[in-house]
Design a protein around this motif. Structure first.
Motif, PDB file in Angstrom:
ATOM      1  N   ILE A 154      -3.874  14.182 -16.808  1.00 39.05           N
ATOM      2  CA  ILE A 154      -4.160  12.843 -17.303  1.00 39.05           C
ATOM      3  C   ILE A 154      -2.915  11.963 -17.219  1.00 39.05           C
ATOM      4  N   ARG A 155      -1.813  12.496 -17.707  1.00 38.21           N
ATOM      5  CA  ARG A 155      -0.571  11.732 -17.720  1.00 38.21           C
ATOM      6  C   ARG A 155      -0.078  11.437 -16.305  1.00 38.21           C
ATOM      7  N   GLY A 156      -0.120  12.457 -15.442  1.00 37.52           N
ATOM      8  CA  GLY A 156       0.342  12.278 -14.072  1.00 37.52           C
ATOM      9  C   GLY A 156      -0.519  11.298 -13.296  1.00 37.52           C
ATOM     10  N   ALA A 157      -1.847  11.406 -13.457  1.00 37.78           N
ATOM     11  CA  ALA A 157      -2.751  10.484 -12.768  1.00 37.78           C
ATOM     12  C   ALA A 157      -2.530   9.056 -13.249  1.00 37.78           C
ATOM     13  N   GLY A 158      -2.350   8.885 -14.560  1.00 31.84           N
ATOM     14  CA  GLY A 158      -2.098   7.553 -15.100  1.00 31.84           C
ATOM     15  C   GLY A 158      -0.830   6.942 -14.530  1.00 31.84           C
ATOM     16  N   LEU A 159       0.199   7.765 -14.367  1.00 27.42           N
ATOM     17  CA  LEU A 159       1.452   7.282 -13.796  1.00 27.42           C
ATOM     18  C   LEU A 159       1.262   6.876 -12.336  1.00 27.42           C
ATOM     19  N   VAL A 160       0.479   7.662 -11.600  1.00 31.48           N
ATOM     20  CA  VAL A 160       0.188   7.325 -10.204  1.00 31.48           C
ATOM     21  C   VAL A 160      -0.549   5.984 -10.120  1.00 31.48           C
ATOM     22  N   PHE A 161      -1.520   5.782 -11.002  1.00 33.45           N
ATOM     23  CA  PHE A 161      -2.267   4.514 -10.999  1.00 33.45           C
ATOM     24  C   PHE A 161      -1.345   3.341 -11.311  1.00 33.45           C
ATOM     25  N   LEU A 162      -0.418   3.565 -12.223  1.00 38.09           N
ATOM     26  CA  LEU A 162       0.526   2.508 -12.590  1.00 38.09           C
ATOM     27  C   LEU A 162       1.447   2.166 -11.415  1.00 38.09           C
ATOM     28  N   ILE A 163       1.908   3.191 -10.708  1.00 42.73           N
ATOM     29  CA  ILE A 163       2.754   2.977  -9.532  1.00 42.73           C
ATOM     30  C   ILE A 163       1.980   2.216  -8.462  1.00 42.73           C
ATOM     31  N   ASN A 164       0.715   2.581  -8.284  1.00 44.36           N
ATOM     32  CA  ASN A 164      -0.090   1.887  -7.284  1.00 44.36           C
ATOM     33  C   ASN A 164      -0.268   0.415  -7.634  1.00 44.36           C
ATOM     34  N   SER A 165      -0.484   0.124  -8.898  1.00 40.00           N
ATOM     35  CA  SER A 165      -0.641  -1.284  -9.298  1.00 40.00           C
ATOM     36  C   SER A 165       0.624  -2.072  -8.979  1.00 40.00           C
ATOM     37  N   ALA A 166       1.781  -1.448  -9.182  1.00 35.36           N
ATOM     38  CA  ALA A 166       3.043  -2.127  -8.868  1.00 35.36           C
ATOM     39  C   ALA A 166       3.223  -2.299  -7.363  1.00 35.36           C
ATOM     40  N   SER A 167       2.690  -1.355  -6.568  1.00 32.07           N
ATOM     41  CA  SER A 167       2.869  -1.434  -5.117  1.00 32.07           C
ATOM     42  C   SER A 167       2.150  -2.639  -4.519  1.00 32.07           C
ATOM     43  N   TYR A 168       1.082  -3.104  -5.167  1.00 35.17           N
ATOM     44  CA  TYR A 168       0.370  -4.275  -4.650  1.00 35.17           C
ATOM     45  C   TYR A 168       1.241  -5.531  -4.700  1.00 35.17           C
ATOM     46  N   ALA A 169       2.190  -5.556  -5.617  1.00 38.36           N
ATOM     47  CA  ALA A 169       3.068  -6.717  -5.714  1.00 38.36           C
ATOM     48  C   ALA A 169       3.881  -6.909  -4.442  1.00 38.36           C
ATOM     49  N   THR A 170       4.200  -5.811  -3.753  1.00 40.98           N
ATOM     50  CA  THR A 170       5.028  -5.924  -2.548  1.00 40.98           C
ATOM     51  C   THR A 170       4.304  -6.685  -1.438  1.00 40.98           C
ATOM     52  N   ILE A 171       3.035  -6.372  -1.217  1.00 41.57           N
ATOM     53  CA  ILE A 171       2.313  -7.058  -0.147  1.00 41.57           C
ATOM     54  C   ILE A 171       1.943  -8.481  -0.571  1.00 41.57           C
ATOM     55  N   ILE A 172       1.662  -8.690  -1.847  1.00 42.24           N
ATOM     56  CA  ILE A 172       1.354 -10.048  -2.309  1.00 42.24           C
ATOM     57  C   ILE A 172       2.573 -10.952  -2.122  1.00 42.24           C
ATOM     58  N   LEU A 173       3.743 -10.467  -2.528  1.00 38.15           N
ATOM     59  CA  LEU A 173       4.965 -11.248  -2.352  1.00 38.15           C
ATOM     60  C   LEU A 173       5.265 -11.481  -0.877  1.00 38.15           C
ATOM     61  N   ALA A 174       5.021 -10.469  -0.044  1.00 40.71           N
ATOM     62  CA  ALA A 174       5.254 -10.618   1.392  1.00 40.71           C
ATOM     63  C   ALA A 174       4.351 -11.698   1.976  1.00 40.71           C
ATOM     64  N   LEU A 175       3.091 -11.713   1.569  1.00 41.46           N
ATOM     65  CA  LEU A 175       2.151 -12.714   2.072  1.00 41.46           C
ATOM     66  C   LEU A 175       2.530 -14.122   1.617  1.00 41.46           C
ATOM     67  N   VAL A 176       2.963 -14.234   0.358  1.00 40.21           N
ATOM     68  CA  VAL A 176       3.360 -15.531  -0.164  1.00 40.21           C
ATOM     69  C   VAL A 176       4.606 -16.057   0.569  1.00 40.21           C
ATOM     70  N   ALA A 177       5.501 -15.147   0.934  1.00 42.21           N
ATOM     71  CA  ALA A 177       6.759 -15.544   1.573  1.00 42.21           C
ATOM     72  C   ALA A 177       6.612 -15.890   3.043  1.00 42.21           C
ATOM     73  N   MET A 178       5.463 -15.582   3.638  1.00 42.37           N
ATOM     74  CA  MET A 178       5.284 -15.858   5.074  1.00 42.37           C
ATOM     75  C   MET A 178       5.238 -17.355   5.359  1.00 42.37           C
ATOM     76  N   ARG A 179       5.687 -17.716   6.547  1.00 40.74           N
ATOM     77  CA  ARG A 179       5.590 -19.091   7.017  1.00 40.74           C
ATOM     78  C   ARG A 179       4.644 -19.092   8.209  1.00 40.74           C
ATOM     79  N   ILE A 180       3.407 -19.493   7.963  1.00 45.15           N
ATOM     80  CA  ILE A 180       2.372 -19.457   8.985  1.00 45.15           C
ATOM     81  C   ILE A 180       2.186 -20.849   9.583  1.00 45.15           C
ATOM     82  N   ALA A 181       2.275 -20.934  10.897  1.00 54.84           N
ATOM     83  CA  ALA A 181       2.077 -22.219  11.579  1.00 54.84           C
ATOM     84  C   ALA A 181       0.587 -22.593  11.542  1.00 54.84           C
ATOM     85  N   PRO A 182       0.284 -23.866  11.405  1.00 55.08           N
ATOM     86  CA  PRO A 182      -1.134 -24.285  11.396  1.00 55.08           C
ATOM     87  C   PRO A 182      -1.822 -23.890  12.696  1.00 55.08           C
TER      88      PRO A 182
END
Length: 208
Positions: free
Chosen positions: A180-208
């Motif tokens: 239970i504890r280990g799975a919960g920690l894995v889920f928490l790590i996964n939730s934090a990992s989504y921040a990396t791709i969200i920040l990457a997408l926000v930081a992109m400069r896309i031409a029209p």
């Protein structure tokens, strides 16, 4: 060597590659932890199969329609919204698990939600790769690196998740508590990992 990774010279794709690498690894970590948790809670092979089925069925059902919508909606905004929803799902799963109130129906219901979100996220993400590149000639290389990324995460994610759950079981008073504890920690790590791709997408400069 430069020809193998030439698409990484594009800033937008480079942001995507490293952000998505962490995010997909977290996703595979969660997939393994969810199944491990279901079997630990129930001991049922049928429910184990149901949990795996629940996380995939809506992805296959929704993806063809989402592909049509991907041509009509802003792809970057769609991906960001989907990633944010996936982050919320992982946080919800971590919350019920770490507080000890998790039931198998929580896991299955959140698996269904994950499949739905993934069904809407995959088509725009795949087609968005074209917009990340300044030169279309590098598209085949970008697709190849994206496939490499997905397969590497598929290998690394389960290994990392298994190591975390194993360590938690070793140090907990019981194997059930450790799972239970280990799975919960894995889920928490996964939730934090989504921040990396969200920040990457926000930081992109896309031409029209």
């Amino acid at each position: 060597m430069k020809s193998i990774i030439r698409s990484l010279r594009h800033r937008n794709f480079r942001l995507y590659f490293f952000g998505q690498g962490l995010s997909v690894t977290g996703t595979w970590m969660q997939s393994v932890a969810m199944l491990w948790l279901v079997y630990d809670l129930t001991g049922s092979k049928a429910l184990l199969g149901l949990a795996g089925f629940a996380s995939q069925i809506l992805t296959f059902a929704v993806a063809p329609f989402a592909g049509v919508l991907a041509d009509r909606w802003n792809r970057r905004r769609t991906i960001i919204a989907a990633q944010a929803l996936a982050m919320a799902q992982a946080l919800a799963l971590a919350s019920v698990t770490l507080t000890g109130v998790v039931q198998v129906w929580h896991v299955i219901a959140l698996s269904v939600f994950t499949g739905l979100v993934r069904g809407f996220e995959v088509p725009p993400r795949q087609s968005f790769i074209v917009q990340m590149l300044d030169e279309r000639a590098d598209l085949p290389n970008a697709i190849a690196l994206n496939s490499f990324l997905a397969n590497t995460a598929r290998l690394a994610g389960p290994i990392i998740a298994g190591g975390i759950i194993w360590a938690a079981r070793e140090y907990a008073e019981s194997q059930h508590e450790g799972t239970i504890r280990g799975a919960g920690l894995v889920f928490l790590i996964n939730s934090a990992s989504y921040a990396t791709i969200i920040l990457a997408l926000v930081a992109m400069r896309i031409a029209p």
